[in-house]
Design a protein around this motif. Sequence first.
Motif, PDB file in Angstrom:
ATOM      1  N   ALA A 265       0.835  -1.203   0.000  1.00 58.15           N
ATOM      2  CA  ALA A 265       0.000   0.000   0.000  1.00 58.15           C
ATOM      3  C   ALA A 265       0.869   1.252   0.000  1.00 58.15           C
ATOM      4  N   ARG A 266       1.944   1.224   0.763  1.00 57.18           N
ATOM      5  CA  ARG A 266       2.843   2.376   0.800  1.00 57.18           C
ATOM      6  C   ARG A 266       3.481   2.615  -0.575  1.00 57.18           C
ATOM      7  N   LEU A 267       3.954   1.527  -1.190  1.00 55.61           N
ATOM      8  CA  LEU A 267       4.609   1.666  -2.480  1.00 55.61           C
ATOM      9  C   LEU A 267       3.627   2.097  -3.564  1.00 55.61           C
ATOM     10  N   GLN A 268       2.378   1.642  -3.444  1.00 50.27           N
ATOM     11  CA  GLN A 268       1.367   2.084  -4.391  1.00 50.27           C
ATOM     12  C   GLN A 268       1.157   3.587  -4.287  1.00 50.27           C
ATOM     13  N   ALA A 283       9.839  10.560 -13.880  1.00 51.29           N
ATOM     14  CA  ALA A 283       8.766   9.641 -13.476  1.00 51.29           C
ATOM     15  C   ALA A 283       9.134   8.202 -13.793  1.00 51.29           C
ATOM     16  N   ASP A 284       9.704   7.970 -14.983  1.00 52.68           N
ATOM     17  CA  ASP A 284      10.092   6.606 -15.376  1.00 52.68           C
ATOM     18  C   ASP A 284      11.149   6.041 -14.439  1.00 52.68           C
ATOM     19  N   GLU A 285      12.136   6.876 -14.041  1.00 52.95           N
ATOM     20  CA  GLU A 285      13.193   6.417 -13.146  1.00 52.95           C
ATOM     21  C   GLU A 285      12.605   5.993 -11.796  1.00 52.95           C
ATOM     22  N   LEU A 286      11.704   6.812 -11.258  1.00 53.16           N
ATOM     23  CA  LEU A 286      11.104   6.506  -9.967  1.00 53.16           C
ATOM     24  C   LEU A 286      10.220   5.268 -10.058  1.00 53.16           C
ATOM     25  N   LEU A 287       9.453   5.158 -11.141  1.00 49.04           N
ATOM     26  CA  LEU A 287       8.543   4.020 -11.288  1.00 49.04           C
ATOM     27  C   LEU A 287       9.303   2.706 -11.382  1.00 49.04           C
ATOM     28  N   ILE A 288      10.473   2.721 -12.007  1.00 51.21           N
ATOM     29  CA  ILE A 288      11.284   1.497 -12.095  1.00 51.21           C
ATOM     30  C   ILE A 288      11.698   1.043 -10.699  1.00 51.21           C
ATOM     31  N   VAL A 289      12.167   1.997  -9.876  1.00 40.30           N
ATOM     32  CA  VAL A 289      12.589   1.670  -8.509  1.00 40.30           C
ATOM     33  C   VAL A 289      11.408   1.116  -7.707  1.00 40.30           C
ATOM     34  N   ARG A 291       8.514  -0.141  -8.788  1.00 38.38           N
ATOM     35  CA  ARG A 291       8.015  -1.421  -9.308  1.00 38.38           C
ATOM     36  C   ARG A 291       8.890  -2.577  -8.855  1.00 38.38           C
ATOM     37  N   ASP A 292      10.224  -2.342  -8.821  1.00 32.01           N
ATOM     38  CA  ASP A 292      11.133  -3.391  -8.334  1.00 32.01           C
ATOM     39  C   ASP A 292      10.831  -3.718  -6.880  1.00 32.01           C
ATOM     40  N   ARG A 293      10.559  -2.689  -6.092  1.00 32.11           N
ATOM     41  CA  ARG A 293      10.215  -2.911  -4.687  1.00 32.11           C
ATOM     42  C   ARG A 293       8.927  -3.711  -4.576  1.00 32.11           C
ATOM     43  N   LEU A 294       7.944  -3.376  -5.412  1.00 37.36           N
ATOM     44  CA  LEU A 294       6.660  -4.082  -5.374  1.00 37.36           C
ATOM     45  C   LEU A 294       6.832  -5.552  -5.751  1.00 37.36           C
ATOM     46  N   LYS A 295       7.693  -5.815  -6.752  1.00 39.08           N
ATOM     47  CA  LYS A 295       7.933  -7.191  -7.147  1.00 39.08           C
ATOM     48  C   LYS A 295       8.584  -7.977  -6.012  1.00 39.08           C
ATOM     49  N   GLU A 296       9.577  -7.352  -5.344  1.00 34.12           N
ATOM     50  CA  GLU A 296      10.241  -8.008  -4.221  1.00 34.12           C
ATOM     51  C   GLU A 296       9.250  -8.289  -3.103  1.00 34.12           C
ATOM     52  N   TYR A 297       8.387  -7.319  -2.826  1.00 35.01           N
ATOM     53  CA  TYR A 297       7.396  -7.481  -1.758  1.00 35.01           C
ATOM     54  C   TYR A 297       6.446  -8.617  -2.088  1.00 35.01           C
ATOM     55  N   SER A 298       5.934  -8.634  -3.345  1.00 41.87           N
ATOM     56  CA  SER A 298       4.991  -9.660  -3.755  1.00 41.87           C
ATOM     57  C   SER A 298       5.651 -11.032  -3.699  1.00 41.87           C
ATOM     58  N   HIS A 299       6.907 -11.125  -4.156  1.00 35.34           N
ATOM     59  CA  HIS A 299       7.631 -12.416  -4.150  1.00 35.34           C
ATOM     60  C   HIS A 299       7.837 -12.905  -2.729  1.00 35.34           C
TER      61      HIS A 299
END
Length: 303
Positions: A265-268, A283-289, A291-299
Amino acid sequence: MSNWLSSTTRQDMVIWGGIFLPKTMVDALGVFLAAPRKARKYTDWHARCIAGQKAASFFKATRDSDVFRLTASKIAADAYEDIRDQKEVAVINSSLVLKVREQASSMRTILPAAQHLPGDANTKEFRSGLDSLCQWATPTSAPANKSGDICARAFTLTLARKFAIAFSDIPVEYIHSLVAMGWPNRSLSATWKLLCGTVTDRIKREAESIRLQEASAHGAAVFAIQTASTARHVMSEIEHQVVEQLQSEMERVRQGKRRFSNDAARLQAMQEIARSLEDSGLADELLIVIRDRLKEYSHDHQH
């Protein structure tokens, strides 16, 4: 959610969210919460929370400072507010957990492909949450049965969890002194029985996981704010408000509070901030960072 008291005793009590608590304590709590932050150390509530030998034993060495003492006073105040805001005390036993797990697993099995689900259900967060329910264990945050004073037990568990998150420690006897402010007849043995070694170990492990998630989100937030503040892009008023809100969330984290229910929720929220930037490259640079965090969290939460 009411506890039994004799008619004579009730004269000195007030109703606090459905339970009876000592009037002098509730009055002191109200003054503390209404006081400016710098004035809270001079309130009767703060004095009550740091009084006694058990408090003195806890606030020594590296914790011998007003910051730690005020943190404990605020934790206790927040815990009492929590029970006021609850309509009833939740009882979560192993049979309920098993039933939820079975139903979640059944739903997970029959879910159609993601593209056929309605909007709110077609999200990684929904599927991650459902997967978490499939592996849910009996929580330490709620009583597992209705025996004894269920309100006092729920409050004690809440207080222990808050101490574990803020201090990485659960001082059982000091916690009992804070419980006794609301339940003067509560025995120390009852608190020790509830906060046994097995329970406190689990609470500490859960608290450590929460701190790690907070640190990850905090790091991404710092990066987002620093990048936004140093970029040549001139933010709009709305974007400034969003960044200020994020700074406010960081301040709450620094104080040991939790703003969002989980890391995703925080990362969203930070993802929405990044998308609002007019500088597409930034925006693209921040979104990449993020999104990587979200993937790690989900995994991490799927295994």
